[in-house]
Design an enzyme around this catalytic site. Structure first.
Site, short mmCIF file in Angstrom:
data_model
loop_
_atom_site.label_atom_id
_atom_site.label_comp_id
_atom_site.label_asym_id
_atom_site.label_seq_id
_atom_site.Cartn_x
_atom_site.Cartn_y
_atom_site.Cartn_z
N SER A 1 0.85 -1.19 0.00
CA SER A 1 0.00 0.00 0.00
C SER A 1 0.89 1.24 0.00
O SER A 1 2.11 1.15 0.16
CB SER A 1 -0.88 -0.01 1.24
OG SER A 1 -0.06 0.11 2.39
N ASP B 1 -1.16 -1.55 -3.99
CA ASP B 1 -2.53 -1.66 -3.45
C ASP B 1 -3.08 -0.23 -3.27
O ASP B 1 -2.43 0.61 -2.65
CB ASP B 1 -2.43 -2.40 -2.10
CG ASP B 1 -3.78 -2.88 -1.60
OD1 ASP B 1 -4.73 -2.95 -2.39
OD2 ASP B 1 -3.86 -3.22 -0.40
N ASP C 1 -7.24 3.27 -7.60
CA ASP C 1 -8.54 3.29 -6.94
C ASP C 1 -9.18 4.66 -7.12
O ASP C 1 -9.05 5.53 -6.26
CB ASP C 1 -8.40 2.94 -5.45
CG ASP C 1 -9.75 2.96 -4.74
OD1 ASP C 1 -10.76 3.24 -5.41
OD2 ASP C 1 -9.78 2.68 -3.52
ZN LIG Z 1 -8.52 -2.97 -0.56
#
Ligand SMILES: [Zn+2]
Length: 342
Positions: A50, A83, A105
């Site tokens: 991440s 991520d 995202d």
């Molecule tokens: Zn996730």
């Protein structure tokens, strides 16, 4: 072998009808746990970091640890995936560092908290797809928002507020040409996913099945898919921890997902629980110990056990040898010639 693209692994998984676990890392021990589990079960694997992990490891430590992983485990096809990238700039910095897959995202704004508009999501995802595919790098996108917050990222809530709309998911894949699609079906990030064993009221497998019907060749991704087993919660609490009882996503529901197009399954919490339980046990039983290896070794072993178990449950075990790595430059050529199916 060098790091491989996630697209190749997921295409193989679709052919073989199995899923691939994506496990989060922050440090050397977690990478070792995953690679040992992959070797033991002969699994291809996705290692993911991440933004929080990249900052914790200053990027360069993480990168060189992953290079070490490919040297020490040459038989394991390994993906390094970003991520929850929050912006095209974050994704591009990961691509520049050598990640072979990124998640854009765009379901949230750049703050990683505020749900965005469809138009915003399409715009940022398309931008990342163009930059990534030019280098053979895979792109995962997200439509709908998961619940919970982890590493400062997430819309919060129970996970039921922003479920994926199947018709919109279908349009989104057409509009963006992403390689993999994360969907929101009621799961949340973190340990506290459900207050009871989830049924169809809170875990919307019917939504997932509908999305797969509309997008039969799109690789679906389940986020927030730790199973949060009671035995891992119990070890922590037995040795002085204070976890409230909670439920995750049962493995049989994930297996149902795999039968319906799920190819990537994100697991982080289960590994965190395993590590913390093992460390607590050493501290509790042998408080005189102070060599970090005395608790990091059992922690590493506990995480390896969970990862190996998931690899078998997801069906990726035994599949490593079937994968002949496609060089990233060749992947880039294939995207250019549109030889990679949308
Ligand atoms: Zn996730």
């Amino acid at each position: 072998m060098p790091l491989v693209s996630m697209r190749q692994l997921l295409d193989e998984a679709a052919k073989g009808g199995y899923g691939v676990g994506a496990f989060n890392v922050n440090n050397m021990e977690q990478i070792q746990s995953i690679m040992e589990a992959a070797r033991e079960t002969e699994s291809p694997v996705i290692v993911q970091a991440s933004r929080g992990a990249r900052s914790y490891s200053q990027d360069r430590f993480l990168w060189h640890l992953m290079v070490a992983a490919t040297e020490l485990y040459p038989e394991i096809p390994t993906v390094l995936h970003l991520d929850h990238g929050n912006s095209p700039a974050t994704c591009k910095s990961a691509i520049d560092l050598g990640f072979t897959s990124v998640m854009m995202d765009g379901s949230l704004m750049e703050d990683g908290k505020t749900p965005s508009s469809y138009e915003h999501n399409v715009k940022v995802t398309r931008e990342v797809v163009a930059a990534a595919h030019a280098k053979g790098v895979t792109v995962e996108a997200e439509i709908g928002c998961l619940g919970g917050i982890e590493d400062g990222h997430g819309a919060g809530g129970s996970g039921m507020e922003h479920l994926t709309d199947p018709a919109q998911a279908e349009q989104f894949v057409k509009d963006t040409n992403c390689d993999a699609l994360a969907i929101a079906i009621g799961t949340s990030h973190g340990a506290y996913k459900f207050t009871r064993k989830p049924d169809g009221e809170v875990l919307k497998m019917d939504v997932l099945i509908e999305i797969h019907k509309r997008l039969p060749t799109t690789h679906l991704v389940m986020h927030g898919s730790s199973s949060v087993p009671k035995e891992l919660q119990d070890i922590i609490n037995q040795y002085g921890g204070k976890l409230k009882q909670t439920w995750g996503v049962p493995v049989e529901e994930i297996q149902l997902g795999i039968k319906n197009g799920v190819r990537k399954i994100n697991v982080d919490t289960d590994n965190r629980l395993a590590i913390t339980g093992a460390i607590r046990k050493v501290f509790f039983e042998t408080p005189e110990k102070f060599d970090p290896r005395d608790y990091l070794k059992p922690a590493r072993e506990a995480m390896k056990k969970v990862v190996a178990e998931r690899m078998v449950q997801f069906g990726q075990a035994g599949r490593a040898k079937e994968i002949k790595p496609i060089p990233m430059a060749e992947m880039a050529e294939m995207y250019k010639k549109q030889l990679v199916n949308a």
